[in-house]
Scaffold this active site. Structure first.
Site, short mmCIF file in Angstrom:
data_model
loop_
_atom_site.label_atom_id
_atom_site.label_comp_id
_atom_site.label_asym_id
_atom_site.label_seq_id
_atom_site.Cartn_x
_atom_site.Cartn_y
_atom_site.Cartn_z
N ASP A 138 -5.48 -7.19 -8.95
CA ASP A 138 -5.80 -7.39 -7.85
C ASP A 138 -6.83 -8.36 -8.05
O ASP A 138 -7.49 -8.35 -8.83
CB ASP A 138 -6.29 -6.37 -6.93
CG ASP A 138 -6.64 -7.17 -5.89
OD1 ASP A 138 -5.87 -7.12 -4.44
OD2 ASP A 138 -8.09 -6.57 -5.35
N GLU B 26 -0.48 -9.98 -6.13
CA GLU B 26 0.05 -10.31 -4.74
C GLU B 26 0.68 -11.01 -4.79
O GLU B 26 0.39 -12.34 -5.25
CB GLU B 26 -1.36 -10.55 -3.84
CG GLU B 26 -1.98 -9.16 -3.72
CD GLU B 26 -3.54 -9.42 -2.94
OE1 GLU B 26 -3.65 -9.28 -1.82
OE2 GLU B 26 -4.18 -10.05 -3.82
N CYS C 108 -5.45 3.76 1.26
CA CYS C 108 -5.54 4.91 0.96
C CYS C 108 -5.38 5.27 -0.61
O CYS C 108 -3.98 5.24 0.18
CB CYS C 108 -6.74 6.12 2.01
SG CYS C 108 -7.24 7.78 0.16
N CYS D 237 -4.19 9.15 -0.56
CA CYS D 237 -3.74 9.88 -0.13
C CYS D 237 -2.35 8.91 1.62
O CYS D 237 -1.85 9.24 1.57
CB CYS D 237 -4.56 10.92 2.04
SG CYS D 237 -5.60 9.69 2.54
N CYS E 202 -12.34 6.89 2.28
CA CYS E 202 -11.19 7.54 3.19
C CYS E 202 -11.98 8.49 3.87
O CYS E 202 -12.60 8.90 3.71
CB CYS E 202 -10.02 8.33 2.12
SG CYS E 202 -8.82 8.31 3.68
N CYS F 232 -9.12 11.98 3.96
CA CYS F 232 -9.02 12.52 2.30
C CYS F 232 -10.97 12.25 1.68
O CYS F 232 -10.36 13.35 0.61
CB CYS F 232 -8.13 12.62 0.68
SG CYS F 232 -7.52 10.63 0.43
N ASP G 139 -11.76 -3.10 -4.91
CA ASP G 139 -10.76 -3.60 -5.37
C ASP G 139 -10.48 -2.77 -6.83
O ASP G 139 -8.55 -3.26 -6.70
CB ASP G 139 -11.63 -4.60 -6.92
CG ASP G 139 -12.09 -5.81 -5.78
OD1 ASP G 139 -12.26 -5.72 -4.98
OD2 ASP G 139 -13.50 -5.89 -6.90
ZN LIG Z 1 -7.47 8.93 1.81
#
Ligand SMILES: [Zn+2]
Length: 445
Positions: free
Chosen positions: A242, A331, A384, A387, A403, A406, A413
């Site tokens: 990334d 990407e 995320c 999760c 997040c 979770c 990054d």
């Molecule tokens: Zn999460």
């Protein structure tokens, strides 16, 4: 594959370089003028009705726009064999200075003119994606980058030492009509590849940028040795790459393990700052003054430094990645769409990332590394990696991803790189990876 060197021409060669670049412009303009006159004549005939009153096909024949016929036409014209060839003061026909230059300058320019016209007509037929292409521009001196191309027209199987474009010693490249031209920088690698028959030079393109002439040797390279293609110690898990904001790019694997982080944005930022200063200095000068000329040269030099710095950093990163990973996921960058970005560091890494994906794609091919390109709408930053929860909004200034589901807190990054590593062509990201059978797969085959 291309090798590029700055050259140090002597006074005579410098004049010849300028003449060749001029001859290229001259040839391209010759073809464009011919085609334009032909198109204009035909459209005029089409619009003016004939005696019987109906619109008919124009009587002027259309011209062939192929590179082959352009070469033949120009050769006949410059050699004084056409009806419309120039007649010189001494009664001879044809272009008087044609023998001073390598004939290939004219032929390659003819091919370039044909290619530009082909782009134009393909665009008009709607067969070309991207922005519409207009009728090719006439090449004005001072407006276009001085450049020309020479082919290495060698009989197949002949030793490289007999080729028209060849190294005469470690620091000199022979070009037709130029003789040995001094090169800057190490040439050992390319000479060795040519000597071993692993690289065949197709053509040399000579270009003047910011006052400095460079030569690019373009050709085909043999496949890398099997040992270099299949390293045994490659990372088995796919690695996502990334673009970073603080760093150039961040790589992590699908297991969530950071792979590598490439710095360099600071260096680029410094180069960019001096570019800005040079730009401002130029703006303060009076048009037409000597100061303005100096400021222009300074700006061009700074620009070259920025480009070279970025290329160097990106080469290091791409080389390290293809050396160590077996599968890379990047990407799909809509480069045209992100040129304007007010966030300086972001726009720098965007530009670097565009160059990085280009380099990764060709280097991966050499090294037998597979590159997967995640689609543009894959939410690599917003997902995320703990999760799989996808955030609806994530500000560019948010440096860490936290997040709510979770309670994972991770560098932004790094999170994006992990998600990319887990990307699958059918959309959903998953920790268990399928066999690589995607349509977007850009592998070695
Ligand atoms: Zn999460």
């Amino acid at each position: 594959m291309t090798f590029q060197f700055a050259i140090d021409p002597n006074a005579e060669q410098r004049i010849l370089l300028a003449k060749c670049a001029g001859a290229r412009r001259y040839t391209v303009n010759h073809h464009l003028a011919r085609v334009k006159a032909n198109l204009d004549a035909r459209s005029a005939e089409r619009e003016s009705p004939s005696e019987s009153g109906d619109l008919c096909e124009p009587s002027t024949h259309s011209l062939s726009w192929s590179g082959f016929s352009f070469i033949n036409e120009f050769n006949a014209w410059k050699n004084g064999e056409s009806e419309d060839s120039l007649v010189n003061d001494d009664g001879t026909r044809g272009l008087a200075w044609r023998h001073e230059l390598p004939g290939d300058v004219f032929e390659c320019a003819s091919v370039d003119a044909a290619r530009a016209l082909e782009n134009f007509s393909a665009s008009r037929r709607g067969e070309r994606s991207g922005t519409p292409v207009g009728f090719p521009r006439f090449q004005a001196k001072g407006k276009v980058t001085p450049s020309f191309r020479l082919r290495n027209r060698a009989t197949p199987g002949r030793a490289p030492s007999s080729h028209p474009i060849r190294f005469t010693d470690p620091s000199h490249l022979r070009l037709p009509k130029f003789g040995p031209v001094k090169l800057f920088g190490p040439t050992r690698k390319v000479r060795r590849m040519i000597y071993l028959g692993r690289f065949h030079v197709y053509s040399a393109t000579v270009t003047q940028r910011a006052g400095r002439w460079t030569v690019s040797l373009t050709g085909v390279a043999a496949e890398l040795h099997q040992a270099a293609r299949s390293r045994t110690n490659r990372h088995a898990v796919p690695v996502g790459v990334d673009r970073g904001i603080i760093s150039l790019c961040v790589a992590a694997d699908a297991n969530g393990v950071p792979f590598e982080c490439f710095e360099g944005v600071k260096t680029l930022k410094q180069a960019q700052a001096s570019l800005k200063a040079a730009n401002q200095a130029l703006a303060r000068t009076t048009p037409g003054s000597n100061g303005r000329q100096r400021a222009k040269v300074r700006l061009a030099k700074t620009h070259r430094t920025v480009v070279n710095t970025r290329r160097h950093l990106v080469h290091q990163a791409s080389r390290a990645l293809v050396d160590r990973a077996q599968v890379l996921v990047i990407e799909d960058l809509n480069v045209a769409g992100m040129v304007r970005n007010r966030h300086l560091a972001r726009s720098l890494s965007d530009a670097a990332m565009g160059e990085l994906s280009r380099q990764l794609l060709y280097k991966a091919r050499w090294h037998g590394v597979e590159v997967r390109v995640a689609d543009r709408y894959f939410p690599s930053s917003k997902t995320c990696s703990g999760c799989g929860e996808v955030k609806t909004d994530l500000d560019l200034s948010t440096r860490t991803y936290s997040c709510g589901t979770c309670s994972l807190v991770i560098d932004r990054d790094l999170n994006a790189a992990i998600n990319l590593a887990r990307w699958r062509p059918n959309g959903t990201s998953a920790v268990t990876l399928p066999a690589p059978t995607c349509a977007l797969l850009l592998s070695t085959a």
